[in-house]
Design an enzyme around this catalytic site. Structure first.
Site, mmCIF file in Angstrom:
data_model
loop_
_atom_site.group_PDB
_atom_site.id
_atom_site.type_symbol
_atom_site.label_atom_id
_atom_site.label_comp_id
_atom_site.label_asym_id
_atom_site.label_seq_id
_atom_site.Cartn_x
_atom_site.Cartn_y
_atom_site.Cartn_z
ATOM 1 N N GLU A 174 -8.277 25.280 6.083
ATOM 2 C CA GLU A 174 -7.944 24.925 4.695
ATOM 3 C C GLU A 174 -7.421 26.133 3.926
ATOM 4 O OE1 GLU A 174 -7.812 22.021 3.071
ATOM 5 O OE2 GLU A 174 -8.291 21.010 4.938
ATOM 6 N N CYS A 196 5.690 11.133 0.956
ATOM 7 C CA CYS A 196 5.976 11.296 -0.475
ATOM 8 C C CYS A 196 6.309 12.765 -0.745
ATOM 9 C CB CYS A 196 4.774 10.844 -1.303
ATOM 10 S SG CYS A 196 5.170 10.694 -3.051
ATOM 11 N N CYS A 201 10.323 6.384 0.618
ATOM 12 C CA CYS A 201 9.618 5.261 -0.013
ATOM 13 C C CYS A 201 9.638 4.020 0.879
ATOM 14 C CB CYS A 201 10.227 4.947 -1.372
ATOM 15 S SG CYS A 201 10.125 6.342 -2.509
ATOM 16 N N CYS A 254 6.605 3.982 2.996
ATOM 17 C CA CYS A 254 5.356 4.292 2.294
ATOM 18 C C CYS A 254 4.487 3.041 2.134
ATOM 19 C CB CYS A 254 5.686 4.878 0.923
ATOM 20 S SG CYS A 254 4.212 5.274 -0.027
ATOM 21 N N CYS A 261 3.825 1.261 -6.434
ATOM 22 C CA CYS A 261 4.041 2.630 -6.917
ATOM 23 C C CYS A 261 4.801 2.607 -8.247
ATOM 24 C CB CYS A 261 4.826 3.419 -5.879
ATOM 25 S SG CYS A 261 5.372 5.013 -6.484
HETATM 26 S S1 SF4 Z 1 6.688 4.732 -2.938
HETATM 27 FE FE1 SF4 Z 1 5.818 6.115 -4.425
HETATM 28 S S2 SF4 Z 1 4.127 7.099 -3.388
HETATM 29 FE FE2 SF4 Z 1 5.399 6.150 -1.832
HETATM 30 S S3 SF4 Z 1 6.830 7.755 -1.194
HETATM 31 FE FE3 SF4 Z 1 7.839 6.610 -2.798
HETATM 32 S S4 SF4 Z 1 7.328 7.724 -4.663
HETATM 33 FE FE4 SF4 Z 1 5.890 8.393 -3.106
#
Ligand code: SF4
Length: 350
Positions: free
Chosen positions: A38, A193, A200, A203, A209
């Site tokens: 870490e 992200c 996205c 994601c 989001c």
């Molecule tokens: S949807 Fe939102 S959380 Fe997901 S990668 Fe895109 S900006 Fe980031």
């Protein structure tokens, strides 16, 4: 409304399918190894950290070995990784664990946070990964994911923004499978992200989001406000008479103290009567910019000249020689030398 349980499920599901599970510091519950990773990962890429992590563990397999090492040895093994205060703190913290915790790494996030170089998020990560504590994390990657998902605007260095992010991090962190959730949040921020060009379409959080739904991905998280450097704008009055130029000596303290400069006036006062404007320029000091407009004048105005300490007439030839030879007979700041050198033959005739 986005329920925390729904958020958690999506994140943990992502971890099980795509999360990074084979990094050298994963698959262990040894708090020493987790702590070391870490600290090394702060501000440093995974690929850079791996060889340092392995060398370090080879030389210092336990926290006691690290505590007993000399600082030269620790710094030597850290060489090239940068941010050397991390190594100094690591060494100090190892000694503290040995001396104050009898060689047993503390388990409670609040106690872990007392170690030098360990902040709230790092303490949370160590507690979750090593001891399955339900502790939240909020590193740079997690801040970005949360700021975008929940539309938390503003720079995270601002206490109100940081507070809002921690609140959200705490609310969303599950009591069970915390380590997986935390690892997934770190991975999402690092891999999906990302700061620029987030993926996205890959994601798990895209449906709800905030940033994606409101076309705010590029705007979130808020950037650190740029400090505007203070600027002073002055006239330098170049008064040439019979190939002589008037300079004044700065007071001994302050900017260019004791050096010879052109008489100076703030630009906020009325522009003095002048024959010619020379090219203006900006000289950067460490804490402000000085914008200079040199003016050729027939005579110096009676008022408005700053710090009229000691004036003298210098033969321009003499000054130019000094400028070229860089002799120390009289001190001239570099911008003054440059302006003197730029005075063309036209100016010399005046
Ligand atoms: S949807 Fe939102 S959380 Fe997901 S990668 Fe895109 S900006 Fe980031």
């Amino acid at each position: 409304m986005w329920l925390a349980t729904d958020f958690q499920q999506k994140v943990i599901h992502y971890y099980r399918q795509h999360g990074r599970k084979h990094l050298p510091w994963q698959g262990t519950k040894d708090p020493y190894r987790i702590w070391l990773s870490e600290i090394m990962l702060q501000q440093t890429q995974v690929t850079t950290v791996i060889p340092y992590y392995e060398n370090f563990l080879q030389r210092f397999p336990t926290i006691i070995d690290l505590a007993e090492a000399t600082s030269d040895e620790v710094m030597h093994l850290w060489s090239g990784l940068g941010y050397y205060s991390r190594a100094r703190n690591l060494h100090q913290a190892a000694k503290m664990v040995v001396e104050e915790f009898n060689g047993h790494f503390p388990q409670n996030p609040a106690e872990i946070e007392t170690l030098p170089g360990v902040g709230r998020s790092t303490a949370g990560a160590i507690a979750a990964f090593a001891f399955d504590e339900p502790s939240a994390i909020l590193d740079g990657n997690v801040k970005r994911v949360l700021a975008r998902c929940y539309g938390i605007d503003g720079w995270a260095g601002k206490s109100s923004v940081l507070k809002a992010l921690w609140l959200r991090a705490e609310e969303n962190t599950p009591k069970k499978d915390t380590a997986q959730y935390n690892q997934a949040m770190m991975d999402l921020g690092a891999v999906v992200c990302t700061r620029t060009k987030p993926k996205c379409n890959q994601c798990p959080l895209s449906e709800q989001c905030y940033a994606l739904q409101h076309d705010q991905v590029a705007q979130l998280p808020g950037k650190k406000p740029k400090k505007t450097r203070p600027k002073r704008s002055v006239y330098w009055l170049i008064c040439l008479e019979n190939a002589q130029v008037i300079l004044h000596k700065r007071p001994p303290s302050g900017i260019w103290g004791g050096l010879w400069c052109f008489p100076e006036m703030e630009q906020s006062v009325e522009e003095p009567i002048h024959e010619q404007k020379l090219d203006s320029f900006i000289h950067k000091f460490s804490h402000y910019d000085l914008e200079v407009q040199p003016l050729l004048v027939k005579k110096l105005p009676n008022t408005g000249i700053m710090e009229p300490n000691e004036f003298n007439h210098f033969a321009l030839d003499f000054l130019l020689k000094k400028t070229q030879q860089k002799t120390a007979e009289i001190g001239l700041p570099t911008p003054v030398s440059k302006v003197l050198a730029s005075l063309d033959s036209q100016s010399l005739k005046t």
